[in-house]
Every structure is written in structure tokens, then in C-alpha cells.
Write an enzyme that holds these catalytic residues in place. Structure first.
Site, mmCIF file in Angstrom:
data_model
loop_
_atom_site.group_PDB
_atom_site.id
_atom_site.type_symbol
_atom_site.label_atom_id
_atom_site.label_comp_id
_atom_site.label_asym_id
_atom_site.label_seq_id
_atom_site.Cartn_x
_atom_site.Cartn_y
_atom_site.Cartn_z
ATOM 1 N N LYS A 1 -3.413 8.399 6.883
ATOM 2 C CA LYS A 1 -2.994 8.715 8.393
ATOM 3 C C LYS A 1 -4.350 9.628 8.994
ATOM 4 O O LYS A 1 -4.510 10.731 8.173
ATOM 5 C CB LYS A 1 -1.901 9.256 8.608
ATOM 6 C CG LYS A 1 -0.695 8.361 8.373
ATOM 7 C CD LYS A 1 -0.665 7.218 9.573
ATOM 8 C CE LYS A 1 0.603 6.239 9.457
ATOM 9 N NZ LYS A 1 0.703 5.225 10.507
ATOM 10 N N ASP B 1 -5.697 4.865 9.090
ATOM 11 C CA ASP B 1 -5.016 4.819 10.199
ATOM 12 C C ASP B 1 -4.921 5.723 11.150
ATOM 13 O O ASP B 1 -4.435 6.810 11.071
ATOM 14 C CB ASP B 1 -3.363 4.346 9.899
ATOM 15 C CG ASP B 1 -2.799 3.773 10.941
ATOM 16 O OD1 ASP B 1 -3.331 3.757 12.142
ATOM 17 O OD2 ASP B 1 -1.642 3.616 10.723
ATOM 18 N N LYS C 1 4.189 -6.551 12.651
ATOM 19 C CA LYS C 1 5.615 -6.105 12.311
ATOM 20 C C LYS C 1 6.975 -7.309 12.946
ATOM 21 O O LYS C 1 6.848 -7.379 14.057
ATOM 22 C CB LYS C 1 5.915 -4.868 13.165
ATOM 23 C CG LYS C 1 5.021 -3.781 12.449
ATOM 24 C CD LYS C 1 5.230 -2.519 13.235
ATOM 25 C CE LYS C 1 4.627 -1.331 12.531
ATOM 26 N NZ LYS C 1 3.138 -1.110 12.476
ATOM 27 N N GLU D 1 -7.658 1.278 11.103
ATOM 28 C CA GLU D 1 -6.552 0.867 11.896
ATOM 29 C C GLU D 1 -6.433 1.395 13.085
ATOM 30 O O GLU D 1 -6.153 2.656 13.109
ATOM 31 C CB GLU D 1 -5.051 0.753 11.083
ATOM 32 C CG GLU D 1 -3.814 0.114 11.508
ATOM 33 C CD GLU D 1 -2.795 0.223 10.566
ATOM 34 O OE1 GLU D 1 -1.780 0.212 11.207
ATOM 35 O OE2 GLU D 1 -2.944 0.214 9.374
ATOM 36 N N ASN E 1 0.964 -1.272 0.112
ATOM 37 C CA ASN E 1 0.101 0.123 -0.175
ATOM 38 C C ASN E 1 0.888 1.119 -0.219
ATOM 39 O O ASN E 1 2.059 1.391 0.428
ATOM 40 C CB ASN E 1 -0.776 -0.096 1.313
ATOM 41 C CG ASN E 1 -0.167 0.195 2.439
ATOM 42 O OD1 ASN E 1 0.007 -0.699 3.259
ATOM 43 N ND2 ASN E 1 0.237 1.388 3.030
ATOM 44 N N ALA E 2 0.251 2.453 -0.229
ATOM 45 C CA ALA E 2 0.896 3.566 -0.440
ATOM 46 C C ALA E 2 0.201 4.263 0.737
ATOM 47 O O ALA E 2 -0.784 4.068 1.262
ATOM 48 C CB ALA E 2 0.395 4.633 -1.700
ATOM 49 N N LYS F 1 -3.327 4.039 2.014
ATOM 50 C CA LYS F 1 -3.723 4.166 3.699
ATOM 51 C C LYS F 1 -3.407 5.675 4.043
ATOM 52 O O LYS F 1 -2.416 6.317 3.613
ATOM 53 C CB LYS F 1 -2.740 3.194 4.518
ATOM 54 C CG LYS F 1 -3.030 3.526 6.173
ATOM 55 C CD LYS F 1 -2.434 2.536 6.774
ATOM 56 C CE LYS F 1 -1.021 2.526 7.077
ATOM 57 N NZ LYS F 1 -0.316 1.520 7.981
ATOM 58 N N ASN G 1 -3.856 5.291 14.448
ATOM 59 C CA ASN G 1 -2.976 5.438 15.280
ATOM 60 C C ASN G 1 -3.207 5.484 16.605
ATOM 61 O O ASN G 1 -2.730 5.995 17.733
ATOM 62 C CB ASN G 1 -1.533 6.238 15.206
ATOM 63 C CG ASN G 1 -0.974 6.006 13.781
ATOM 64 O OD1 ASN G 1 -0.833 6.648 12.892
ATOM 65 N ND2 ASN G 1 -0.425 4.777 13.788
#
Length: 340
Positions: free
Chosen positions: A148, A177, A250, A203, A119-120, A146, A179
Site C-alpha cells: 500500500k 496500490d 470484486k 493499482e 498475493n500478500a 502488494k 488507492n
């Protein structure tokens, strides 16, 4: 075993839960196994792994323990995730070379995999710039973007995502996302407002420790992915809580490519989709993450297009990104050459 410290400047500052960093510091590890040399990387990241000092201490004690016991004991007794990642990767690289196969096949995928989708990622910026970046990503061949969110108001982020969807059309997968930036009320409102945008997932909408809250959010009909929650919670516990539709894995934070691959298997068994990402690592660990993704059948777009974060690297990149896909090295082992 050789331990070589490194420091690589970033192309732009990286914001983390523990502050902003401008370089990635870590260790290259080389060890002999089966008559060949394997290479691994430990690149600690605040908020995700142990500290730089704790990582070095764990690596420094590993050779003596290996001589007294064996490398299996070393891996089982190394609790520091970045240090264990380096050791596990170096061993896997060597073993895959001995077996005369690329690392992703050593990790369990018998099929030939030449590329994995990526993904970018678009950071926090105003609506016009977000749309411009999204259009540019599509022109470069990405079919998954994606964005932010969470640094602005819910209304502003909803408007940004709506504008992106209108600009790129329905054929591009769109992720958001947060976070962990929203509280439960904000997340509920955001998911309600975003329900008609056909998002692939949102996300980490809530803080990492609110696993129960994420479980409740799944009732809104928008798929939920967890990332930061895996830094402090066991994968098995998150799966048992039925808190996610996707898990962002991760390898550096989980303690090695072997653990990331096992986490992907566990996720699939629980009906949860695994996605592989990096902690903005150097070429050795980044390439290992590509192999982990290649070891997962029908893996969705992964967060592996992170080389651009580094102003310098440890060596040539054997897994370049083009047209929204990352090339999978087919050489024996990891496939990284001339590092250090």
C-alpha cells in the site's frame, strides 16, 4: 427464502473512503431451487455498494417478485450490488449442486483447478517494517506482494518499494496500490521513479473518476490496474477507454459471481488481465470469490487472502491459504458448510 443478518468483528479497523469500520455487517441468504438449498452472502461496504438498509430492502422484496415472476427477473431487476450478489450466489450454489459440480466449473471452467495463487498485502508502514513484512511473506511462500502506497510522500513510497525489491529479489512479483491517492503530477513522477523496479502493476494511482488520466499514465510503461474505478463505472466503459492493463474484480461490488466472471471474459477479450479480490467478506462470499478466480484460466495472483481481517467468521473456511495459494473447494456447489 431466508434472510439472516450477521455482524462480525474485524481483527483490526479497516479504513474506507467513507470512514473507518470495525465490523462487517451483512446478510446470509438461503433459498430453495431444484430441490436443494443454495446459500449466498450480502456484505455491503461503504463506497463500494449500497447501504446496509438498502441491501436489506432489496433482499426483502425478492421473494415476492420471484413468486410473481421468476428468479431471472429478480436478478435483472435487483440493482443493489451486494443484494444481487447474495441472490445470484445462492442460485448458483443451488444450480451447481443440482449439476453435481463445484461452483467454479458451473461458472465455465471445465478443467480441474485445485489452487489459485494469491498475493500478500502490506499496509502503510515505515520502510524497515515494510521490508520485514515482505521478507516474512516470502518465507510463508508468497511469490507476489502488494504494498500500500499513497499515504506518504512519493519519495518515501518509492524508497519503500526499492527496499522491498532489494530485499525479496527479482523472483517475487511486486505490486503497489495507491488507492487513488495521487494526482496526475504525483503519479507521473512516481511511475518515472519506479520504472526500473519491474513492478507487476500500480493499482489505482489516480482517483476513481479519472479514467482518462489512467489511460494517459499507461504511456509510462508501468502497467496500470484499476479497482475503485469499477465501483462507479461500468466495466465496458473502462475497457473502451483503454484505461487499464489489469482490472481488479470484486464480485460483491459487481453484483455477483456471474457478473464477475463475465467481466473477466470481457477483460480478456480486450487484452486486459483480470484479478479477483474481495471486499473483506465473510466465508461464504470469500469462497465464492475463490471459485470465480478458479473459473479464470491462467489467473494471476489474486487478493483472496483476506480471512485474517475477521476476528470471527460465519463458519469453517474451506479455502485456506498456504504457500501463497488458496485451496479451491471441490465439493458440489460453493463447498461452504455449517454457516450461520
Amino acid at each position: 427464502m431466508e434472510i439472516e443478518p450477521f455482524s462480525l468483528p474485524l481483527s483490526r479497523p479497516l479504513s474506507t473512503a467513507s470512514g473507518t469500520i470495525e465490523e462487517r455487517e451483512g446478510f446470509l441468504v438461503r433459498l430453495e431451487y431444484g430441490g436443494v438449498t443454495g446459500v449466498g452472502e450480502a456484505t455491503p461496504l461503504p463506497g463500494w455498494t449500497e447501504s446496509y438498509g438498502a441491501c436489506h430492502e432489496a433482499l426483502a422484496r425478492a421473494p415476492d417478485l420471484a413468486r410473481e415472476e421468476d428468479w431471472g427477473v429478480v436478478l435483472s431487476e435487483t440493482s443493489e450490488p451486494a443484494a444481487r450478489h447474495a441472490l445470484a450466489l445462492a442460485l448458483a450454489d443451488a444450480r451447481a449442486k443440482v449439476d453435481n459440480q463445484p461452483l467454479y466449473r458451473y461458472l465455465g471452467n471445465e478443467r480441474l483447478v485445485r489452487r489459485v495463487p494469491v498475493n500478500a498485502t502490506i499496509g502503510d508502514m515505515d520502510r524497515e517494517d515494510t521490508v520485514e513484512m515482505a521478507r516474512a511473506a516470502v518465507e510463508e511462500g508468497f511469490d507476489c506482494i502488494k504494498v500500500k502506497v499513497g499515504a506518504r510522500s512519493v519519495d518515501a513510497d518509492v524508497a519503500r518499494l526499492r527496499a522491498v525489491r532489494e530485499a525479496v529479489g527479482d523472483g517475487v512479483a511486486l505490486r503497489a496500490d495507491a488507492n487513488g491517492a495521487w494526482d496526475r503530477e504525483q503519479a507521473e513522477r512516481a511511475l518515472h521513479e519506479l520504472a526500473d523496479l519491474d513492478l507487476a502493476y500500480v493499482e489505482q494511482p489516480l482517483p476513481a473518476d479519472d479514467v482518462a488520466g489512467h489511460s494517459g499514465l499507461r504511456e509510462n510503461g508501468v502497467p496500470i490496474a484499476l479497482d475503485e474505478s469499477l465501483a462507479s463505472r461500468q466495466v465496458a466503459d473502462v475497457l473502451a477507454a483503454e484505461a487499464a492493463d489489469y482490472l481488479v474484480l470484486k464480485p460483491m461490488a459487481l453484483g455477483g459471481p456471474d457478473r464477475a466472471r463475465q467481466a473477466a471474459r470481457s477483460a480478456r477479450q480486450a487484452g486486459v488481465t483480470p484479478v479477483v479480490s474481495t471486499t473483506v467478506d465473510a466465508v461464504v462470499a470469500r469462497t465464492a470469490a475463490v471459485h470465480v478466480a478458479a473459473a479464470i484460466q491462467e489467473v494471476p495472483a489474486c487478493g483472496l487472502a483476506t480471512a485474517e481481517w475477521l476476528a470471527e467468521d460465519l463458519g469453517p473456511d474451506p479455502a485456506p491459504v498456504a504457500d501463497g495459494e488458496c485451496e479451491v473447494p471441490q465439493a458440489k456447489g460453493l463447498g461452504v458448510r455449517e454457516v450461520g
